[in-house]
Structure formats: C-alpha cells, structure tokens
Write a protein that holds these residues in place. Structure first.
Motif, PDB file in Angstrom:
ATOM      1  N   ALA A  47      17.369  49.038  33.790  1.00 44.42           N
ATOM      2  CA  ALA A  47      16.896  49.446  32.465  1.00 44.42           C
ATOM      3  C   ALA A  47      16.848  50.964  32.318  1.00 44.42           C
ATOM      4  N   LEU A  48      16.636  51.669  33.420  1.00 47.42           N
ATOM      5  CA  LEU A  48      16.391  53.113  33.343  1.00 47.42           C
ATOM      6  C   LEU A  48      17.557  53.971  33.836  1.00 47.42           C
ATOM      7  N   SER A  49      18.351  53.439  34.727  1.00 48.26           N
ATOM      8  CA  SER A  49      19.422  54.223  35.347  1.00 48.26           C
ATOM      9  C   SER A  49      20.531  54.522  34.340  1.00 48.26           C
ATOM     10  N   PRO A  50      21.203  55.675  34.434  1.00 46.16           N
ATOM     11  CA  PRO A  50      21.111  56.678  35.488  1.00 46.16           C
ATOM     12  C   PRO A  50      20.057  57.760  35.228  1.00 46.16           C
ATOM     13  N   ALA A  51      19.281  57.621  34.168  1.00 49.75           N
ATOM     14  CA  ALA A  51      18.271  58.639  33.842  1.00 49.75           C
ATOM     15  C   ALA A  51      16.986  58.393  34.631  1.00 49.75           C
ATOM     16  N   LEU A  52      17.163  58.134  35.927  1.00 47.59           N
ATOM     17  CA  LEU A  52      16.061  57.792  36.822  1.00 47.59           C
ATOM     18  C   LEU A  52      16.288  58.542  38.131  1.00 47.59           C
ATOM     19  N   LEU A  53      15.487  59.580  38.345  1.00 46.83           N
ATOM     20  CA  LEU A  53      15.673  60.450  39.511  1.00 46.83           C
ATOM     21  C   LEU A  53      14.537  60.292  40.515  1.00 46.83           C
ATOM     22  N   ASN A  54      14.875  60.573  41.775  1.00 45.42           N
ATOM     23  CA  ASN A  54      13.879  60.576  42.837  1.00 45.42           C
ATOM     24  C   ASN A  54      14.127  61.790  43.720  1.00 45.42           C
ATOM     25  N   THR A  55      13.061  62.348  44.256  1.00 43.13           N
ATOM     26  CA  THR A  55      13.190  63.402  45.259  1.00 43.13           C
ATOM     27  C   THR A  55      12.959  62.776  46.621  1.00 43.13           C
ATOM     28  N   HIS A  56      13.574  63.389  47.642  1.00 45.93           N
ATOM     29  CA  HIS A  56      13.423  62.858  48.999  1.00 45.93           C
ATOM     30  C   HIS A  56      13.408  64.006  49.994  1.00 45.93           C
ATOM     31  N   PRO A  57      12.485  63.971  50.978  1.00 43.11           N
ATOM     32  CA  PRO A  57      12.359  65.087  51.921  1.00 43.11           C
ATOM     33  C   PRO A  57      13.324  64.999  53.113  1.00 43.11           C
ATOM     34  N   ALA A  58      14.606  64.869  52.812  1.00 44.56           N
ATOM     35  CA  ALA A  58      15.655  64.883  53.831  1.00 44.56           C
ATOM     36  C   ALA A  58      16.983  65.181  53.145  1.00 44.56           C
TER      37      ALA A  58
END
Length: 195
Positions: free
Chosen positions: A99-110
């Motif tokens: 429903a949300l992608s691709p306007a759905l972002l995540n940050t990741h510490p790697a």
C-alpha cells in the motif's frame, strides 16, 4: 511541500533531525504526523514541535495483518507523500508494504547488504570489520533487503564499543536521511525508478 509521516518505536533521534531540518522555512518538506507502535519516548518530539501523533499498538490486534491494516488507515489520513520508518522496530505486513511502497523508507545502521537485522552494530563488531556504515532503503517484504537509496561508510575504530560505534553511525544516518528527503522534495530523486 513534501508531506512526511515518521514512524518510531524509541527515542526518535532520526525524527529529531528531520524536525530540526524542517524548522528552516527553506526546507521543502514537513513532518505532518508522527506515529508509533507503542508509547515511544520519541513522541515527546511531537508535543515539542506541535505535530499530531498517533499510536497503533501491535498488541491490540489479533494479527500482524490487522495491525498493519489499521496502521495504513492511520497513515492515509495524513496524506503523506513519504512514510519514514525511523527506528521503527516492527516488520510491516505485506499488504502494508504494498500500500505504501515505494514511498516507504527505512534507515539502517549498516552498509547494506552487510549486517541486516536488529543487531547490525553488534554484528559488525563481532565480525571484526574495519568499516560498517549507514543506509537508507526502500522497504520491501524482506528484512533490510529493499533497494538502496543512499549509503555511506563509517569506520570501526580501535576500542569501539557497540554504543560508541552506534552513536557515530546515527550521525551519518541522520545526514543521509535529511539529504534523501531533500533530494526527493527537490525532484532530484525519484523512488519509482529504484523500486
């Protein structure tokens, strides 16, 4: 003006970076709502900045899918151009991602695809690598496996503890996230070409 909704589970340090950036009248994006899956400490930022907030508690639903459906319903009310998972420690069910992608972002510490999952900093230290990093990705159905939008290396220094390394990674994560939002808002980055 790009409309952002940020989802958190903890203190919201990346959220705070976006709020500070959008305090500048020239910044072309605004956080219009802050959501959480629990009574998160970072919801205090919503109060401080006068931004509406909402909580969709995972344990209040019979299934992850039902929880995800309610979360998407809440998000749609804010007509967000972009949803950002900022320390949001819950996997979204497939229907919510679709429903949300691709306007759905995540940050990741790697520096993905290195060290996916909830213990990325600990895993990097255990592996004895000389550098790790920070990434911003489009969320897909996997765990930290979506298309990479931006990333930057962070050195592992002698004597680094998990906390010390994570603090340095968080600084880079915040810069990357603000830069990505700026590029999307200015039309220099089109997420549909990456998904």
């Amino acid at each position: 003006m790009l409309r952002l909704v940020v989802l958190i589970s903890g203190g919201g340090s990346n959220l705070r970076a976006l709020l500070d950036a959008s305090d500048d009248a020239e910044f072309p994006a605004r956080v219009v709502a802050i959501g959480a899956d629990r009574d998160a400490e970072g919801l205090a930022h919503a109060e401080e900045f006068g931004i509406p907030s909402f909580v969709v508690p995972f344990n209040a639903f019979d299934s992850r899918e039902a929880w995800g459906d309610e979360l998407v319903d809440q998000l749609r009310q804010w007509q967000a151009d972009l949803v950002i998972l900022s320390g949001f420690m819950r996997l979204l069910p497939p229907r919510a991602v679709e429903a949300l992608s691709p306007a759905l972002l995540n940050t990741h510490p790697a520096y993905l695809p290195e060290f996916p999952g909830a213990h990325a900093v600990r895993d990097a230290l255990a592996a004895g690598v000389a550098q790790t990093g920070a990434s911003v990705i489009i969320v897909d159905h996997g765990v930290d496996s979506g298309p990479i939008v931006a990333q930057r290396r962070v050195p592992v220094l002698p004597g680094d503890t998990e906390g010390r390394l994570h603090d340095r990674i968080k600084l880079v994560e915040r810069e990357l996230l603000v830069d990505v939002v700026l590029d999307i808002a200015n039309g220099q980055l089109d997420l549909t070409t990456l998904a």
